[in-house]
Design a protein around this motif. Structure first.
Motif, short mmCIF file in Angstrom:
data_model
loop_
_atom_site.label_atom_id
_atom_site.label_comp_id
_atom_site.label_asym_id
_atom_site.label_seq_id
_atom_site.Cartn_x
_atom_site.Cartn_y
_atom_site.Cartn_z
N VAL A 244 -3.24 -7.88 -22.72
CA VAL A 244 -3.71 -8.93 -23.63
C VAL A 244 -4.38 -8.41 -24.90
O VAL A 244 -4.34 -9.10 -25.92
N PRO A 245 -5.01 -7.21 -24.91
CA PRO A 245 -5.58 -6.76 -26.19
C PRO A 245 -4.56 -6.65 -27.31
O PRO A 245 -4.95 -6.62 -28.50
N LEU A 246 -3.26 -6.62 -26.98
CA LEU A 246 -2.24 -6.62 -28.03
C LEU A 246 -2.34 -7.89 -28.87
O LEU A 246 -1.94 -7.90 -30.04
N GLY A 247 -2.86 -8.96 -28.28
CA GLY A 247 -3.04 -10.20 -29.03
C GLY A 247 -4.05 -10.09 -30.14
O GLY A 247 -4.07 -10.92 -31.05
N LEU A 248 -4.89 -9.05 -30.08
CA LEU A 248 -5.90 -8.85 -31.12
C LEU A 248 -5.32 -8.17 -32.36
O LEU A 248 -5.98 -8.13 -33.41
N LEU A 249 -4.12 -7.62 -32.23
CA LEU A 249 -3.51 -6.92 -33.35
C LEU A 249 -3.08 -7.88 -34.45
O LEU A 249 -2.95 -7.49 -35.61
N ALA A 250 -2.85 -9.15 -34.07
CA ALA A 250 -2.44 -10.14 -35.06
C ALA A 250 -3.66 -10.59 -35.86
O ALA A 250 -4.58 -11.20 -35.31
N GLU A 251 -3.67 -10.27 -37.13
CA GLU A 251 -4.80 -10.64 -37.97
C GLU A 251 -4.60 -12.03 -38.56
O GLU A 251 -3.48 -12.51 -38.70
N GLY A 297 -21.94 -7.65 -25.83
CA GLY A 297 -22.25 -6.29 -25.44
C GLY A 297 -21.04 -5.44 -25.10
O GLY A 297 -21.18 -4.23 -24.87
N LEU A 298 -19.84 -6.03 -25.10
CA LEU A 298 -18.63 -5.27 -24.77
C LEU A 298 -17.75 -5.12 -26.00
O LEU A 298 -17.73 -6.00 -26.87
N PRO A 299 -17.00 -4.02 -26.10
CA PRO A 299 -16.03 -3.88 -27.19
C PRO A 299 -15.04 -5.04 -27.17
O PRO A 299 -14.76 -5.61 -26.09
N SER A 307 -12.27 -11.61 -20.39
CA SER A 307 -12.06 -13.05 -20.56
C SER A 307 -10.78 -13.50 -19.85
O SER A 307 -10.75 -14.56 -19.21
N ALA A 308 -9.73 -12.70 -19.96
CA ALA A 308 -8.47 -13.03 -19.29
C ALA A 308 -8.66 -13.04 -17.77
O ALA A 308 -8.16 -13.93 -17.08
N VAL A 309 -9.37 -12.05 -17.26
CA VAL A 309 -9.62 -11.98 -15.82
C VAL A 309 -10.41 -13.20 -15.35
O VAL A 309 -10.09 -13.83 -14.33
N ILE A 310 -11.45 -13.56 -16.11
CA ILE A 310 -12.28 -14.72 -15.75
C ILE A 310 -11.43 -15.99 -15.75
O ILE A 310 -11.47 -16.79 -14.81
N GLY A 311 -10.66 -16.19 -16.80
CA GLY A 311 -9.84 -17.39 -16.91
C GLY A 311 -8.82 -17.49 -15.80
O GLY A 311 -8.67 -18.54 -15.16
N VAL A 312 -8.10 -16.41 -15.55
CA VAL A 312 -7.08 -16.39 -14.50
C VAL A 312 -7.70 -16.63 -13.14
O VAL A 312 -7.18 -17.43 -12.33
N ALA A 313 -8.80 -15.97 -12.85
CA ALA A 313 -9.44 -16.12 -11.55
C ALA A 313 -9.90 -17.56 -11.32
O ALA A 313 -9.69 -18.13 -10.24
N LEU A 314 -10.52 -18.16 -12.33
CA LEU A 314 -11.01 -19.53 -12.18
C LEU A 314 -9.86 -20.52 -11.97
O LEU A 314 -9.98 -21.46 -11.16
#
Length: 332
Positions: A244-251, A297-299, A307-314
């Protein structure tokens, strides 16, 4: 395609939410009567795939971004009603925890992405796959359905945006909410979805469906899904979470999703807008725990994964709990 807070008037939001109420009622009833208990928990897996797909932002020349939704995919695997509920819950989670999409505009977002997209996409897929068909035709039908579905959803969002300045203005003639009329909102939304974002929806839908047909083909037919048949889906979901961090590449920001501090400088009409609509500047605002999928506090990249883990788990936990409470259907 997520309509943020205060882009639509409260009355527009109320109308769109009212329009979704019968759809939600029908979908829940259909799931209760037609979907086996063992498959209800799979709605959470479908919702998780949609949630993750929407985190992969795709850039478009000009500085805007978009994403796939996966509504037709869920509809093919579990039915359009299940897709409706899956995406609705995913959108609610995104709005409440991550500030992606608005609370007031929740009904409008659900109308576009949880109703129009999966029901139209599935109708096209179903019409093209009657009887025994080859896997190639099945995947082609899924691609066509998903492309039509996401573009229909984008068109609905464009209309919802575009009618705002015609209906809601202040005494000075300035728009109170979305400031761009239909002549701007429709091309702005549709150019990206007819090209790059529509292609992303096709690739995601056909790609995941091909994976399912190869690793868990019984999912499309079986009344229940065994643990062994679920494992490949969980493996693929885990793989996508890592990526999912690849989604951050889109500016850039998706069209129609600017913050109140950004819209005055937007030049969709050719020149900078020059003002912030009053409804946006003084509208409803909800503070979320993980704004824009960040974790304090996280990069940024690591926070995106968390965030992805939290969303998927919930999502998976919610629908597992719902499945455990589902009473088997019976006939009098």
């Amino acid at each position: 395609m997520h309509i943020p807070e205060n882009y639509l008037s409260p009355s527009t939001c109320a109308v769109m939410t009212a329009a979704m109420v019968p759809v939600w009622i029908h979908s829940v009833r259909k799931i209760r009567t037609d979907l086996p208990k063992e498959k209800v928990s799979m709605i959470g897996v479908g919702a998780a795939f949609s949630f993750v797909a929407m985190m992969f932002n795709v850039p478009l020349p000009g500085g805007t971004t978009g994403h796939a939704v996966g509504g037709t995919l869920i509809a093919i695997l579990l039915g359009p009603e299940a897709a409706c509920i899956a995406i609705s819950v995913a959108l609610l989670l995104q709005a409440l925890l991550f500030g992606d999409g608005g609370i007031l505009s929740f009904g409008a977002n659900c109308f576009n992405m949880a109703f129009v997209l999966p029901f139209l996409g599935y109708a096209i897929y179903h019409a093209l796959t009657k009887g025994e068909v080859s896997q190639k035709r099945r995947l082609s039908a899924a691609g066509l359905g998903s492309y039509a579905g996401i573009n229909a959803a984008a068109f609905c969002a464009a209309v919802e945006f575009g009618i705002q300045p015609a209906l809601f203005r202040d005494a000075a003639g300035q728009a109170l909410y979305c400031p761009y009329g239909l002549s701007i909102s429709i091309p702005a939304m549709m150019i990206g979805h007819l090209t790059i974002f529509g292609l992303a929806e096709i690739v995601f839908t056909a790609g995941v469906l091909a994976f399912v047909l190869r690793t868990s083909p019984a999912l499309l037919k079986a009344s229940s899904v065994s643990a062994a048949e679920r494992k490949p889906l969980y493996a693929l979901l885990s793989f996508l979470i890592v990526l999912v961090p690849l989604g951050l590449l889109a500016e850039g920001t998706a069209w129609g999703e600017w913050g109140a501090d950004e819209i005055a400088a937007d030049a969709s009409a050719g020149n900078a807008l020059g003002y912030t609509p009053a409804g946006m500047a003084h509208g409803f605002e909800l503070s979320t725990l993980f704004p824009d999928y960040t974790v304090s506090g996280l990069p940024e990249a690591f926070g995106y994964v968390v965030s992805a883990v939290i969303g998927v788990a919930l999502l998976i936990i919610f629908f597992r709990l719902a499945a455990s409470r589902k009473e088997p259907a019976y006939s009098k």
